[in-house]
Enzyme design. Structure first.
Site, PDB file in Angstrom:
ATOM      1  N   PHE A 294      42.195  77.596 -17.192  1.00 51.19           N
ATOM      2  CA  PHE A 294      41.768  76.567 -16.247  1.00 51.19           C
ATOM      3  C   PHE A 294      42.215  76.896 -14.822  1.00 51.19           C
ATOM      4  CE2 PHE A 294      42.735  73.723 -20.111  1.00 51.19           C
ATOM      5  CZ  PHE A 294      41.534  74.062 -20.722  1.00 51.19           C
TER       6      PHE A 294
ATOM      7  N   THR B  92      49.013  76.774 -15.712  1.00 55.53           N
ATOM      8  CA  THR B  92      48.568  76.211 -16.985  1.00 55.53           C
ATOM      9  C   THR B  92      48.262  77.292 -18.018  1.00 55.53           C
ATOM     10  OG1 THR B  92      47.601  74.350 -15.802  1.00 55.53           O
ATOM     11  CG2 THR B  92      46.880  74.676 -18.068  1.00 55.53           C
TER      12      THR B  92
ATOM     13  N   GLU C 264      50.224  68.939  -3.893  1.00 56.14           N
ATOM     14  CA  GLU C 264      48.995  69.017  -4.681  1.00 56.14           C
ATOM     15  C   GLU C 264      48.568  67.626  -5.127  1.00 56.14           C
ATOM     16  OE1 GLU C 264      47.168  71.119  -8.732  1.00 56.14           O
ATOM     17  OE2 GLU C 264      49.250  71.475  -8.168  1.00 56.14           O
TER      18      GLU C 264
ATOM     19  N   GLU D 194      49.126  60.294 -17.612  1.00 59.07           N
ATOM     20  CA  GLU D 194      50.255  59.986 -18.491  1.00 59.07           C
ATOM     21  C   GLU D 194      51.547  60.630 -17.995  1.00 59.07           C
ATOM     22  OE1 GLU D 194      46.439  59.442 -20.517  1.00 59.07           O
ATOM     23  OE2 GLU D 194      47.292  61.156 -19.451  1.00 59.07           O
TER      24      GLU D 194
END
Length: 379
Positions: free
Chosen positions: A157, A127, A242, A367
């Site tokens: 993050f 990320t 994951e 989403e």
């Protein structure tokens, strides 16, 4: 227990349960408030064989390919009541598999065994600031310079970002889009690597989360994981497990909240009787129990597909979204059943409620999961 688990799985489950009861539960409230757990917990988990589940025996692991052994251990680790602890202790589960599968043999042999013993910590760094779930458009760039890659960019993050020794880092080595992405294994002590301050979070307090910075960071070319410009496939492969793990975390968070709510409701009195004497409370608890059961069993079905060698992208995405939705509903209702006590930090449901939210974001947002599902069903 479910028919999916063998006697061996149950033995491993009991070992993990004992580990949590002995080494974690007496201290977890203190660690949550401190925002971290002791590094030597990795060594204890390694000694107990918990870190090696799912990795090859020749690299120090146990139970490679046995998905339900990993499910059993994951469920029991969540009995710590701290998603942050599980995420931090388990950062190797997302950082190390690409190394164990696709790194150069000498790199595998040097890196994987110490991590599985708990001597070193591994993490995944994908990320980026402003990037979020848009992995295909990541900006961190690696340019080959002789026998090194020169890496520039940043990540954010990152679980175990403050203290991990090894990072599996997604970088751009080619053109735009997913076809130009590679994975590099970058060590903390490589020139040009640094991390920012520890990030403060709504939940998962016991895990350390940080930004990473690469400024002309020199990485030997033998630290390329797999083929150059083929990293996106490896990342997607990693995401499947994951997301299954996040579904497990979700229904276990919900299950622990349900158990706490039931115990509270049986002993808490209102208007001269326990609050389970009120139909509205009983029916609420029944709905919570039903939702947890369905989320768990569907996740098991996804694990069975993976065990059979399938690639259930659609089903795992569905399992993650459904389990997370159940988790958010059940933890919210558990707080409500506790009343004012549910809002107190001394109440486990308060922690579970906070920890629940990240599960709809990590590993791909709700989403993004819906977009994946949509493509799989032909939308």
């Amino acid at each position: 227990m479910s028919d999916y688990f063998s006697d061996t799985h149950e033995q491993v489950r009991q070992s993990a349960r004992k580990f949590i009861a002995t080494h974690v539960l007496p201290y977890i409230d203190e660690w949550e408030e401190a925002g971290e757990f002791p590094r030597d917990l990795y060594l204890k988990a390694g000694d107990a064989g918990l870190l090696g589940v799912g990795f090859p025996e020749n690299l120090g692991g146990v139970g490679e390919g046995d998905v339900f052994m990993k499910v059993a251990v994951s469920e029991e680790l969540m009995r710590s009541t701290s998603g942050g602890l599980v995420a931090g202790l388990g950062s190797l589960d997302i950082g190390l598999p690409p190394v164990a599968k696709w790194a150069q043999p000498e790199v595998k042999e040097a890196i994987v065994p110490p991590v599985l013993r708990g001597e070193k910590i591994a993490a995944l760094a994908v990320t980026e600031p402003g990037g979020g779930s848009d992995v295909a458009n990541l900006k961190t760039r690696a340019v080959k310079d002789g026998d090194h890659y020169i890496v520039n960019g940043s990540k954010t993050f990152i679980t175990s970002g403050m203290r991990a020794d090894h990072f599996t880092v997604a970088v751009r080595t080619g053109g735009e889009g997913h076809g130009g992405i590679s994975l590099l294994l970058i060590d903390r002590d490589m020139p040009g690597f640094s991390n920012g301050k520890k990030l403060k979070k709504m939940g998962w307090w016991a895990s350390d989360t940080a930004e990473l910075f690469f400024e002309d960071c020199r990485v030997p070319v033998n630290r390329l994981i797999g083929a150059e410009n083929a990293g996106f496939i490896a990342i997607m492969s990693n995401f499947l497990f994951e997301r299954l793990s996040l579904a497990i975390m979700a229904y276990m968070t919900a299950e622990i909240a349900l158990e706490a709510a039931m115990a509270w409701a049986k002993q808490r009195e209102a208007f001269g009787r326990s609050i389970t004497g009120f139909q509205v409370t009983r029916h609420k608890l029944v709905d919570m129990a039903t939702q947890v059961e369905v989320a768990r069993e569907y996740t098991y079905r996804c694990a069975a597909l993976m065990q059979a060698g399938k690639n259930p992208i659609k089903q795992v995405a569905m399992a993650k979204n459904f389990a997370v939705e159940v988790c958010e509903k059940v933890t919210r209702e558990a707080v409500q059943i506790h009343g004012g006590m549910g809002y107190m930090r001394e109440s486990v449901v308060e922690r579970l409620y906070r920890d629940a939210k990240i599960l709809s974001i990590g590993g791909g947002t709700d989403e993004i999961m819906k977009e994946l599902i949509g493509k799989q069903v032909g939308l």
